[in-house]
Design a protein around this motif. Structure first.
Motif, short mmCIF file in Angstrom:
data_model
loop_
_atom_site.label_atom_id
_atom_site.label_comp_id
_atom_site.label_asym_id
_atom_site.label_seq_id
_atom_site.Cartn_x
_atom_site.Cartn_y
_atom_site.Cartn_z
N PRO A 134 -10.17 8.64 -11.52
CA PRO A 134 -9.87 8.09 -10.19
C PRO A 134 -10.20 9.08 -9.08
CG PRO A 134 -7.85 8.85 -11.24
CD PRO A 134 -8.96 9.08 -12.23
N TYR A 135 -11.25 8.80 -8.34
CA TYR A 135 -11.63 9.59 -7.18
C TYR A 135 -11.37 8.78 -5.91
CZ TYR A 135 -14.31 12.54 -10.45
OH TYR A 135 -14.70 13.36 -11.48
N GLY A 136 -11.26 9.47 -4.78
CA GLY A 136 -11.21 8.81 -3.48
C GLY A 136 -9.95 7.99 -3.27
N THR A 137 -10.01 7.13 -2.26
CA THR A 137 -8.86 6.31 -1.89
C THR A 137 -9.30 4.89 -1.55
OG1 THR A 137 -9.05 6.94 0.44
CG2 THR A 137 -7.59 8.29 -0.94
N ALA A 138 -8.33 3.99 -1.60
CA ALA A 138 -8.53 2.60 -1.20
C ALA A 138 -7.40 2.17 -0.30
CB ALA A 138 -8.59 1.69 -2.42
N THR A 139 -7.73 1.47 0.76
CA THR A 139 -6.72 0.91 1.66
C THR A 139 -7.06 -0.55 1.91
OG1 THR A 139 -7.99 1.65 3.59
CG2 THR A 139 -6.23 3.11 2.79
N ARG A 140 -6.04 -1.32 2.26
CA ARG A 140 -6.24 -2.74 2.54
C ARG A 140 -6.94 -2.94 3.88
NH1 ARG A 140 -6.41 -6.81 -1.16
NH2 ARG A 140 -4.65 -6.69 -2.60
N ALA A 141 -7.93 -3.83 3.88
CA ALA A 141 -8.60 -4.20 5.13
C ALA A 141 -7.84 -5.37 5.77
CB ALA A 141 -10.04 -4.61 4.84
N ASP A 143 -8.89 -8.20 6.55
CA ASP A 143 -9.25 -9.50 5.97
C ASP A 143 -8.73 -9.68 4.55
OD1 ASP A 143 -10.85 -7.79 4.53
OD2 ASP A 143 -12.76 -8.69 5.14
N GLY A 144 -7.95 -8.71 4.05
CA GLY A 144 -7.40 -8.80 2.71
C GLY A 144 -8.21 -8.10 1.65
N GLY A 145 -9.40 -7.61 2.01
CA GLY A 145 -10.23 -6.88 1.07
C GLY A 145 -9.82 -5.43 0.97
N TRP A 146 -10.76 -4.59 0.53
CA TRP A 146 -10.48 -3.17 0.34
C TRP A 146 -11.48 -2.32 1.11
CZ3 TRP A 146 -6.03 -1.97 -1.96
CH2 TRP A 146 -5.47 -2.88 -2.86
N ILE A 147 -10.97 -1.19 1.62
CA ILE A 147 -11.82 -0.18 2.25
C ILE A 147 -11.80 1.05 1.35
CG2 ILE A 147 -12.22 1.27 4.27
CD1 ILE A 147 -10.71 -0.83 5.92
N ILE A 170 -4.77 3.82 -4.62
CA ILE A 170 -4.23 3.15 -3.44
C ILE A 170 -3.06 3.98 -2.95
CG2 ILE A 170 -3.27 1.01 -2.52
CD1 ILE A 170 -4.41 -0.38 -5.06
N ALA A 171 -3.16 4.47 -1.73
CA ALA A 171 -2.11 5.35 -1.20
C ALA A 171 -0.78 4.61 -1.15
CB ALA A 171 -2.49 5.84 0.19
N GLY A 172 0.29 5.30 -1.51
CA GLY A 172 1.62 4.70 -1.48
C GLY A 172 2.35 5.01 -0.18
N ASP A 173 3.58 4.59 -0.11
CA ASP A 173 4.45 4.89 1.04
C ASP A 173 5.85 5.10 0.51
OD1 ASP A 173 5.48 2.30 0.51
OD2 ASP A 173 4.07 1.39 1.92
N GLY A 215 -16.52 2.01 2.87
CA GLY A 215 -17.16 0.88 2.22
C GLY A 215 -16.19 -0.29 2.10
N ARG A 216 -16.70 -1.49 2.23
CA ARG A 216 -15.85 -2.68 2.21
C ARG A 216 -16.24 -3.59 1.05
NH1 ARG A 216 -12.82 -4.15 6.77
NH2 ARG A 216 -12.83 -2.53 8.38
N ILE A 217 -15.23 -4.02 0.33
CA ILE A 217 -15.42 -4.98 -0.75
C ILE A 217 -14.37 -6.06 -0.62
CG2 ILE A 217 -16.46 -3.32 -2.35
CD1 ILE A 217 -13.71 -3.16 -3.76
N PRO A 218 -14.67 -7.29 -1.09
CA PRO A 218 -13.66 -8.35 -1.04
C PRO A 218 -12.53 -8.08 -2.03
CG PRO A 218 -15.64 -9.11 -2.17
CD PRO A 218 -15.96 -7.76 -1.58
N ASP A 219 -11.43 -8.75 -1.83
CA ASP A 219 -10.26 -8.57 -2.69
C ASP A 219 -10.59 -8.83 -4.16
OD1 ASP A 219 -7.32 -8.35 -3.22
OD2 ASP A 219 -7.57 -10.45 -3.74
N SER A 220 -11.47 -9.80 -4.43
CA SER A 220 -11.79 -10.16 -5.81
C SER A 220 -12.60 -9.08 -6.53
CB SER A 220 -12.57 -11.48 -5.84
OG SER A 220 -13.80 -11.36 -5.13
#
Length: 419
Positions: A134-141, A143-147, A170-173, A215-220
């Motif tokens: 697991p490298y890097g990070t993902a956050t919610r866009a 539109d519901g997708g991922w950045i 995916i960063a937590g809180d 980078g942007r990808i859809p939720d699916s």
């Protein structure tokens, strides 16, 4: 474009409707002389040539396990592995790059839902490095997708890849801890870095790093799962979607099969080089016989041949077992069976490596292992391949412990035999 339209577009691009697995394997064998001759230039370039890529594409190699409904052949994974083993026998760098780039249409066709697959396989050919770490990070866009942001290393197959399959965090809180995301990112969402080729071996394997910046990808295109905990005992999206049951097979053991077929193919190439020396070189003491007529060289040759043949028998049997389990009702491909196949692959790899490292390379002589000779290159490539985290660490520690725990738990549940 709808999912049905995407599927129809892929099917219309099918290159040859009547091609068979045997035809593809023969096409790979026909490429061996050219790949052997081009090993040096492949290393210099750090990946195989554009015309080689076109030859693989035209031969249908990038569609072997792409689902039929999206323009692929949907042949068995064993066909793909035999093609990869043949290419590795010719040029380890080329075979490694091809295998670890093109193999993962099986994974994508197994694990992602129909909506994602219709887009992923829209182009027919499919090449996607898969990075477990697991490298890097993902956050919610919005539109519901991922950045996605980060750099993913050791992306074998990157130069001609259509996608990247990666793992990230995916960063937590305060309310939610960090969690993992398995994702697939199309080529237009990332850049390949020029950072490969300085290693001991596999210099031409195209294992460059990939950078994704916002980078942007859809939720699916994302699945919230720890890669190492993926289980197929409850079924997979691909098992429901496609006719071939292999899309319900366990991914960990399928990837171990990739590595084992690569290693055995490399060792077969080393034996090919040694065979040439048996006829072209003589013994170092009188009567200076051709090595092929010397009892000692015959002994070494026979021993190494037997070890490599035994390793091939093991990997082919493991591949058959993987397919058999995939074809059984959902639930049969247990975690225990998954790890069992993986450690069998490890033993096959170790056996083939010993044939090269302990017999062929030492007895070939210093002349045969000069820089740039075929045997020297195979030894370097094998040595580098053995440093892969899966081979060097996971299959020698985690897999052993995991298999022991699963097997002993099964044994504990079984009734005691009658006295």
């Amino acid at each position: 474009m709808t999912e049905t339209e995407n599927a129809a577009r892929g099917a219309a691009m099918l290159p040859e409707a009547d091609v068979t697995p045997a035809v593809l394997i023969e096409r790979a064998k026909a490429m061996v002389p050219a790949l052997v001759a081009r090993q040096h230039e492949t290393e210099q370039r750090t990946y195989y040539a554009e015309d080689t890529h076109r030859a693989f594409r035209d031969a249908g190699f990038y569609r072997i396990t792409v689902p039929k409904r999206y323009g692929g052949y949907e042949f068995g994974f064993d066909t793909f592995l035999q093609v990869a083993m043949t290419l590795c026998r010719a040029c380890p760098s080329t075979g490694w790059m091809f295998c670890l780039g093109a193999a993962h249409s099986l994974f994508a066709g197994s694990m992602f839902e129909e909506k994602a697959q219709a887009e992923i396989f829209g182009g027919g050919d499919f090449i996607a490095p898969l990075v477990n770490a697991p490298y890097g990070t993902a956050t919610r866009a919005e539109d519901g997708g991922w950045i996605l942001d980060g750099v993913w290393r050791y992306c074998s197959g990157a130069p001609y890849a259509t996608h990247l399959i990666g793992n990230t965090v995916i960063a937590g809180d305060d309310a939610n801890p960090p969690r993992r995301l398995l994702f697939i990112a199309p080529r237009d969402q990332w850049d390949m870095l020029d950072d490969w080729g300085g290693q001991l071996g596999l210099k031409g394997s195209g294992s460059h790093s990939i950078r994704i910046s916002s980078g942007r990808i859809p939720d699916s295109f994302g699945i919230e799962v720890n890669f190492e905990e993926i289980s197929v005992t409850e079924g997979t999206p691909g098992r429901k979607l496609h006719a071939h049951p292999q899309y319900g097979g366990a991914p960990a053991s399928s990837m171990a099969l990739e590595g084992a077929h690569i290693a055995v193919g490399m060792c077969q190439g080393a034996l090919d080089a040694y065979t040439e020396l048996m006829f072209s070189r003589t013994t170092i003491i009188p009567p200076f016989l051709p090595r092929a007529e010397d009892p000692d060289f015959q002994l070494w040759y026979g021993k190494a041949s037997g070890m490599i043949d035994a390793a091939e028998t093991l990997v082919l049997a493991a591949s058959r077992r993987w397919h058999e389990l995939s074809g059984l009702p959902v639930g049969a491909f247990t975690a225990e069976e998954d790890v069992r196949i993986a450690i069998t692959c490890r033993e096959a790899t170790e056996l083939a490596w010993r044939a090269v490292d302990e017999i062929l390379q030492p007895t070939a002589g210093s002349h045969a292992v000069r820089e740039g000779t075929r045997l020297e290159r195979v030894w370097r490539d094998l040595s580098t391949g053995r440093t892969h985290a899966s081979s060097a660490v996971l299959l020698t520690t985690v897999a052993n412990r995991g298999f022991a725990q699963l097997r002993l738990a099964s044994a504990r549940r079984r009734p005691a035999p009658n006295a």
